[in-house]
Structures are given as structure tokens and as C-alpha cells.
Design an enzyme around this catalytic site. Structure first.
Site, PDB file in Angstrom:
ATOM      1  N   CYS A   2       0.911  -1.082   0.006  1.00 23.21           N
ATOM      2  CA  CYS A   2       0.057  -0.009  -0.063  1.00 23.21           C
ATOM      3  C   CYS A   2       0.885   1.281   0.184  1.00 23.21           C
ATOM      4  O   CYS A   2       0.562   2.495  -0.345  1.00 23.21           O
ATOM      5  CB  CYS A   2      -0.886   0.034   1.131  1.00 23.21           C
ATOM      6  SG  CYS A   2       0.062   0.063   2.875  1.00 23.21           S
ATOM      7  N   GLU A 108      -2.769  -1.460   5.079  1.00 27.54           N
ATOM      8  CA  GLU A 108      -3.475  -1.863   3.688  1.00 27.54           C
ATOM      9  C   GLU A 108      -5.187  -1.172   3.905  1.00 27.54           C
ATOM     10  O   GLU A 108      -5.585  -1.082   4.707  1.00 27.54           O
ATOM     11  CB  GLU A 108      -3.435  -3.175   3.680  1.00 27.54           C
ATOM     12  CG  GLU A 108      -2.219  -3.890   3.264  1.00 27.54           C
ATOM     13  CD  GLU A 108      -2.319  -5.381   3.158  1.00 27.54           C
ATOM     14  OE1 GLU A 108      -3.339  -6.034   3.007  1.00 27.54           O
ATOM     15  OE2 GLU A 108      -1.097  -6.017   2.779  1.00 27.54           O
TER      16      GLU A 108
END
Length: 235
Positions: A2, A108
Site C-alpha cells: 500500500c 493496507e
């Protein structure tokens, strides 16, 4: 990945997790780093071996050689551990620039499949709250002393193709303490390093996660509040 992670412990805590004393005794090694929202392009704490000792230095997260700048290409912040050893671009870094990024967790975002604009961040960390060691390769002073073109570091993503929260995200390659020490050994050849990247990573069962505030989406927010669990996630 991410593209966000956390380093909040003191340098001495990371070194202790590796059973390694600091290369130099300094008061600053006991001060918590206290960073809760590290993003690409910023300086991160990097652990590498120099002169037979472990050193912690600040290095830019992102590899951006001159040719990439000239072609207006963005800096590279991660690459797959399965392909990096054989890539023309990353092969020299794999051989001479192996390093670790100590961390305490990463983020994430889970996306609602029915409403793709709706996303919920999660904080992922070791089930026993132990320090993590992200496998990394980079170009920095000790690895390439005569050439500083594109100094920086990239994270390696592991053999798993799905993140624990976001199935579209490739998770970072996280080593156990023993594997982390081996990763920094300059005598480790390419094939052994490849085998270590596959066999020495922590399994998905080593991690837990919880939803956190959407405030983490703003890189200017940086406090311990960001990793605290919330009770009303959107997903």
C-alpha cells in the site's frame, strides 16, 4: 504494498530484536523514532552491514536513477522478490545492496467491491507485537561508495500474492530475526539469498490487524492515534 508503514520504537529496540549491539553507543539510540505514517519519498531508517558491523542510517524510500528522472518516470518503491534477482535493473542491488527496514507494522486499505470509492485502512502488525524486518535492496554509500546515482531503497514483496487485508496488495517480505541476520551477510550468494527470501519469511498467521482512522490517508498526519483501533469501520 500500500505504500505506508510505521517505525515507532527506538533504534536500540530493533537492534536488540536482532541480538546485535549498536555500532556506536549514543543516547539517541534509546529515543523512540515515533513515526506512524511513513510514505514513499521520505527518509527511512535502514539497517545494513558496514565494516563487519550493523549500522542504522537514514535513506530515501524510493529508487530513482538518473535515466528514470530524465524519462519522467516515478521512483520505484517496491519490487517482487521472485524477479528482482534476475532483473537487469535490480540485479546489482540484490548482490551488493541488501538491507533491512525495521518496522512495527504497515497499512493496507480494504476496498468495498460494491462501492470502489469506499475504502477502510487497517493496521497490520506481529501477533506478539515484535519488531518486523522488511527485506529491502538499495543503493547507498556503503554498497556503492563510488556511485550515488539514484541513492535510495526499495522494499521487497514476498512470495504471497495477496495481502492479509487487501487481496489486490502484495505484502512486504518480512523476515524472522535469524533470517534477517542472514540476509545482511555479504557472503550470501544470489541463489542462497533467493532461497532465504522464499523460506525465511514470516507466514500470514504471524500477523493480526485492526481497522484504523481514515486520517492515515493524509501523509501530514503522524501520531500514535493513527494505529489505534476504531469501532466503526466502513468495511
Amino acid at each position: 504494498m500500500c505504500g505506508r508503514f510505521v517505525q515507532y520504537e527506538a533504534r536500540s529496540d530493533y537492534l536488540a530484536a536482532l541480538n546485535s549491539p549498536p555500532a556506536c553507543q549514543a543516547a539517541e539510540t534509546e529515543i523512540p523514532i515515533g513515526r506512524y505514517n511513513i510514505s514513499p519519498g521520505s527518509r527511512v531508517l535502514l539497517l545494513h552491514r558496514r565494516d563487519a558491523e550493523l549500522h542504522l542510517d537514514a535513506v530515501t524510500w524510493g529508487y530513482h536513477p538518473q535515466w528514470a528522472k530524465e524519462n519522467h518516470q516515478p521512483a520505484m518503491v517496491s519490487t517482487r522478490s521472485q524477479t528482482a534477482p534476475y532483473s537487469r535493473l535490480f540485479k546489482p542491488l540484490w548482490r551488493r545492496g541488501r538491507a533491512l527496514i525495521p518496522a512495527d507494522g504497515w497499512y493496507e486499505w480494504r476496498t468495498d467491491p460494491r462501492h470502489t470509492t469506499r475504502k477502510q485502512p487497517y493496521f497490520i502488525y506481529h501477533i506478539a507485537r515484535r519488531p518486523l524486518f522488511f527485506a529491502a535492496i538499495g543503493r547507498f554509500d556503503s554498497a556503492f561508495p563510488a556511485d550515488h546515482d539514484g541513492d535510495g531503497v526499495v522494499l521487497l514483496t514476498g512470495p504471497g500474492e495477496r495481502g492479509p487485508v487487501d487481496t489486490q496488495s502484495r505484502p512486504p517480505l518480512v523476515f524472522t530475526g535469524e533470517s534477517a541476520r542472514q540476509w545482511l551477510d555479504p557472503a550470501l550468494d544470489r541463489d542462497d539469498a533467493c532461497a532465504l527470501a522464499e523460506a525465511g519469511a514470516l507466514p500470514p498467521t504471524a500477523f493480526v490487524w485492526h481497522p484504523v482512522s481514515s486520517a492515515v490517508g493524509n501523509i501530514y498526519n503522524d501520531s500514535a492515534q493513527l494505529i489505534r483501533p476504531i469501532t466503526d469501520p466502513v468495511i
